[in-house]
Write a protein that holds these residues in place. Structure first.
Motif, PDB file in Angstrom:
ATOM      1  N   GLY A  24     -15.953  32.094  42.553  1.00 58.42           N
ATOM      2  CA  GLY A  24     -16.872  30.949  42.246  1.00 58.42           C
ATOM      3  C   GLY A  24     -18.388  31.678  41.646  1.00 58.42           C
ATOM      4  O   GLY A  24     -18.389  32.970  41.146  1.00 58.42           O
ATOM      5  N   ARG A  25     -19.516  30.995  41.407  1.00 56.05           N
ATOM      6  CA  ARG A  25     -20.428  31.295  41.004  1.00 56.05           C
ATOM      7  C   ARG A  25     -21.135  32.494  41.901  1.00 56.05           C
ATOM      8  O   ARG A  25     -22.161  33.049  41.488  1.00 56.05           O
ATOM      9  CB  ARG A  25     -21.291  30.030  40.491  1.00 56.05           C
ATOM     10  N   ARG A  26     -21.222  32.033  43.226  1.00 58.57           N
ATOM     11  CA  ARG A  26     -22.094  32.792  44.237  1.00 58.57           C
ATOM     12  C   ARG A  26     -21.448  33.429  44.973  1.00 58.57           C
ATOM     13  O   ARG A  26     -21.606  34.242  46.078  1.00 58.57           O
ATOM     14  CB  ARG A  26     -22.847  31.696  44.944  1.00 58.57           C
ATOM     15  N   GLY A  27     -19.897  33.708  44.630  1.00 63.66           N
ATOM     16  CA  GLY A  27     -19.184  34.490  45.593  1.00 63.66           C
ATOM     17  C   GLY A  27     -18.836  35.996  45.055  1.00 63.66           C
ATOM     18  O   GLY A  27     -19.201  36.588  43.987  1.00 63.66           O
ATOM     19  N   VAL A  28     -18.328  36.935  46.268  1.00 63.16           N
ATOM     20  CA  VAL A  28     -18.274  38.199  45.865  1.00 63.16           C
ATOM     21  C   VAL A  28     -16.813  38.790  46.287  1.00 63.16           C
ATOM     22  O   VAL A  28     -16.631  38.345  47.451  1.00 63.16           O
ATOM     23  CB  VAL A  28     -19.364  39.010  46.806  1.00 63.16           C
ATOM     24  N   ARG A  29     -16.267  39.518  45.480  1.00 60.44           N
ATOM     25  CA  ARG A  29     -14.950  39.915  45.776  1.00 60.44           C
ATOM     26  C   ARG A  29     -14.964  41.388  46.423  1.00 60.44           C
ATOM     27  O   ARG A  29     -15.623  42.224  45.682  1.00 60.44           O
ATOM     28  CB  ARG A  29     -13.783  39.728  44.647  1.00 60.44           C
ATOM     29  N   VAL A  30     -14.788  41.494  47.446  1.00 54.56           N
ATOM     30  CA  VAL A  30     -14.773  43.263  48.096  1.00 54.56           C
ATOM     31  C   VAL A  30     -13.299  43.685  48.397  1.00 54.56           C
ATOM     32  O   VAL A  30     -12.518  43.089  48.919  1.00 54.56           O
ATOM     33  CB  VAL A  30     -15.476  43.008  49.300  1.00 54.56           C
ATOM     34  N   GLN A  31     -13.209  44.960  47.749  1.00 55.57           N
ATOM     35  CA  GLN A  31     -11.879  45.842  48.290  1.00 55.57           C
ATOM     36  C   GLN A  31     -12.450  46.306  49.559  1.00 55.57           C
ATOM     37  O   GLN A  31     -13.367  47.225  49.629  1.00 55.57           O
ATOM     38  CB  GLN A  31     -11.799  46.707  47.254  1.00 55.57           C
ATOM     39  N   GLU A  71     -23.793  34.181  39.173  1.00 57.29           N
ATOM     40  CA  GLU A  71     -25.358  34.009  39.916  1.00 57.29           C
ATOM     41  C   GLU A  71     -25.461  34.816  41.181  1.00 57.29           C
ATOM     42  O   GLU A  71     -26.539  34.655  41.757  1.00 57.29           O
ATOM     43  CB  GLU A  71     -25.456  32.440  40.283  1.00 57.29           C
ATOM     44  N   VAL A  72     -24.791  35.801  41.027  1.00 57.09           N
ATOM     45  CA  VAL A  72     -25.066  36.730  42.330  1.00 57.09           C
ATOM     46  C   VAL A  72     -26.060  37.809  41.941  1.00 57.09           C
ATOM     47  O   VAL A  72     -25.859  38.197  40.668  1.00 57.09           O
ATOM     48  CB  VAL A  72     -23.756  37.376  42.647  1.00 57.09           C
ATOM     49  N   THR A  73     -27.014  37.918  42.807  1.00 54.24           N
ATOM     50  CA  THR A  73     -27.808  39.050  42.523  1.00 54.24           C
ATOM     51  C   THR A  73     -28.346  40.109  43.327  1.00 54.24           C
ATOM     52  O   THR A  73     -28.776  41.242  43.112  1.00 54.24           O
ATOM     53  CB  THR A  73     -29.420  38.405  42.234  1.00 54.24           C
ATOM     54  N   ARG A  74     -27.552  39.851  44.682  1.00 53.54           N
ATOM     55  CA  ARG A  74     -27.982  41.040  45.694  1.00 53.54           C
ATOM     56  C   ARG A  74     -26.936  42.290  45.304  1.00 53.54           C
ATOM     57  O   ARG A  74     -27.538  43.461  45.642  1.00 53.54           O
ATOM     58  CB  ARG A  74     -27.220  40.220  46.815  1.00 53.54           C
ATOM     59  N   VAL A  75     -25.904  42.347  44.807  1.00 53.59           N
ATOM     60  CA  VAL A  75     -24.909  43.197  44.482  1.00 53.59           C
ATOM     61  C   VAL A  75     -24.140  43.155  43.136  1.00 53.59           C
ATOM     62  O   VAL A  75     -24.388  42.066  42.568  1.00 53.59           O
ATOM     63  CB  VAL A  75     -23.876  43.452  45.597  1.00 53.59           C
ATOM     64  N   GLU A 134      -6.459  43.674  52.165  1.00 58.58           N
ATOM     65  CA  GLU A 134      -6.635  44.774  51.131  1.00 58.58           C
ATOM     66  C   GLU A 134      -7.995  44.217  50.325  1.00 58.58           C
ATOM     67  O   GLU A 134      -8.876  45.039  49.739  1.00 58.58           O
ATOM     68  CB  GLU A 134      -5.543  44.619  50.079  1.00 58.58           C
ATOM     69  N   GLU A 135      -8.296  42.666  50.043  1.00 59.90           N
ATOM     70  CA  GLU A 135      -9.512  42.335  49.445  1.00 59.90           C
ATOM     71  C   GLU A 135      -9.810  41.048  49.938  1.00 59.90           C
ATOM     72  O   GLU A 135      -8.777  40.257  50.724  1.00 59.90           O
ATOM     73  CB  GLU A 135      -9.030  41.842  48.065  1.00 59.90           C
ATOM     74  N   ILE A 136     -11.185  40.733  50.137  1.00 65.65           N
ATOM     75  CA  ILE A 136     -11.594  39.452  50.621  1.00 65.65           C
ATOM     76  C   ILE A 136     -12.499  38.970  49.308  1.00 65.65           C
ATOM     77  O   ILE A 136     -13.253  39.488  48.612  1.00 65.65           O
ATOM     78  CB  ILE A 136     -12.148  39.335  51.815  1.00 65.65           C
ATOM     79  N   VAL A 137     -12.786  37.323  49.696  1.00 69.70           N
ATOM     80  CA  VAL A 137     -13.829  36.777  48.810  1.00 69.70           C
ATOM     81  C   VAL A 137     -14.835  36.269  49.987  1.00 69.70           C
ATOM     82  O   VAL A 137     -14.262  35.501  50.820  1.00 69.70           O
ATOM     83  CB  VAL A 137     -13.306  35.695  48.026  1.00 69.70           C
ATOM     84  N   VAL A 138     -16.253  36.552  49.662  1.00 68.00           N
ATOM     85  CA  VAL A 138     -17.252  35.976  50.613  1.00 68.00           C
ATOM     86  C   VAL A 138     -18.430  35.644  49.886  1.00 68.00           C
ATOM     87  O   VAL A 138     -18.546  36.145  48.744  1.00 68.00           O
ATOM     88  CB  VAL A 138     -17.597  36.982  51.687  1.00 68.00           C
ATOM     89  N   PRO A 139     -19.139  34.996  50.567  1.00 67.14           N
ATOM     90  CA  PRO A 139     -20.482  34.290  49.726  1.00 67.14           C
ATOM     91  C   PRO A 139     -21.346  35.500  49.648  1.00 67.14           C
ATOM     92  O   PRO A 139     -21.401  36.669  50.343  1.00 67.14           O
ATOM     93  CB  PRO A 139     -21.045  33.420  50.803  1.00 67.14           C
TER      94      PRO A 139
END
Length: 364
Positions: A24-31, A71-75, A134-139
């Motif tokens: 989504g617009r404010r989510g982050v996908r992390v390995q 819209e993510v600015t933190r990372v 293996e991967e996750i999606v978080v705010p």
């Protein structure tokens, strides 16, 4: 992707294919690079903590950002991060009054929707993270950038065990140099509490566990004394503290017996901090006269009274400088398929943290 899933309370963990939710617009996908196996994961499995199922386990983890919403600015992609399982909203009464660990947005949350299993069944993420994958999606607010110079695997422990244990000593209890501290229960959180007390300059730092094999781990994390749990524990603590009892007791188990033991180990005017999460059946009673006579303080520590955005970078600096060595906390390095064995060690009280390591061959 592969993930460790529990299909119902009381069922064993299994590896299953999961289709994660969109960022989504404010989510982050992390390995995921590594994830620690915490007692809360076991509590979600056996039903001590109620959660919706099927459930992807895991909440203490580190990894690398591989995608981020517009819209993510933190990372940004490529950043190394630690996961925050209790991201504060920054807008509720508790957040605005300096207590983000009590944020209304995370109060009582055991899981959140996290995509679907391969057969289309909706799946949930443990504590909103679901890190045994293996991967996750978080705010966006659930990731904290990891400073350079820290191994990404042991960095996973910063997200729960270390923030909780060190925070309990520093933030909740307010341990000061020269004060005596007893820590009861030497799992990952308890060992981190020992490290926090030692870093604060406390002494003696008395580590207590029913498993005497935990003594080398306790001393590696900064304990100056080790005592086996037993009925005469308060007397043995008084013998090490000038006959008074300890200034602080940090209880990291969550049973009525250990809470009572921690209370009895204190001097008059001492402070008892409950870190362990106990069940509703664990009832503790106090006589009115003893509350008056001993003038002790009894309090609980939620997430170490920590703000990950503030405290995680500070802890990371202690790790980078060598003042805080997290390596003794990891007794087993495992793969996704070995979570059941990690739970068995946890039940028997052996070892410290089991760390799921992805992207390399684990070594026990």
């Amino acid at each position: 992707m592969r993930a460790v899933v529990v299909r119902e309370a009381g069922a064993g963990p299994e590896i299953a294919g999961v289709l994660p939710a969109e960022a989504g617009r404010r989510g982050v996908r992390v390995q995921i690079a590594a994830a620690g196996v915490c007692h809360s994961d076991l509590s979600m499995t056996d039903g001590t903590l109620r959660a919706p199922y099927p459930l992807v386990l895991g909440h203490e983890a580190s990894g690398t950002v591989i995608d981020a919403g517009p819209e993510v600015t933190r990372v940004a992609p490529g950043d190394h991060v630690v996961l925050n399982w209790a991201p504060a909203c920054r807008a509720c009464w508790f957040c605005l009054h300096g207590e983000p660990w009590l944020c209304r947005a995370t109060e009582g949350v055991t899981a959140r929707p996290a995509g679907r299993l391969a057969d289309g069944t909706p799946v949930h993420a443990c504590l909103g993270v679901g890190a045994f994958a293996e991967e996750i999606v978080v705010p966006e607010r659930a990731v904290v950038p990891l400073p350079g110079g820290i191994a990404p695997d042991v960095a996973a422990l910063l997200g729960c065990a270390v923030l909780t244990g060190v925070g309990a000593a520093w933030r909740t209890a307010g341990v000061r140099a020269g004060e005596s501290v007893v820590v009861i229960g030497l799992g990952g959180v308890g060992l981190s509490a020992v490290a926090g007390a030692a870093l604060a300059g406390a002494g003696p730092v008395i580590a207590v566990d029913s498993a005497t094999g935990k003594e080398p781990l306790a001393r590696a994390m900064g304990a100056t004394c080790f005592l086996a749990a037993g009925e005469d524990l308060p007397a043995r603590v008084r013998a090490l503290t000038g006959g008074r009892g300890a200034d602080h007791a940090l209880e990291c188990v969550g049973t009525a017996a250990t809470i009572r033991a921690a209370w009895r180990c204190l001097r008059r005017g001492g402070r008892c901090t409950i870190v362990g999460v106990g069940g509703a059946d664990q009832q503790v009673s106090f006589a009115a006269i003893e509350l008056f006579h001993f003038a002790r303080t009894l309090t609980a520590s939620v997430y170490g009274s920590s703000d990950p955005d503030r405290d995680l970078p500070a802890l990371a600096e202690h790790v980078r400088s060598g003042r805080l060595d997290l390596r003794p906390l990891v007794s087993h390095r495992i793969g996704l398929g070995e979570v059941g064995e990690a739970f068995a060690r946890m039940r028997s009280g052996t070892g410290a943290r089991s760390l799921i390591v992805l992207g390399e061959s684990p070594a026990g």
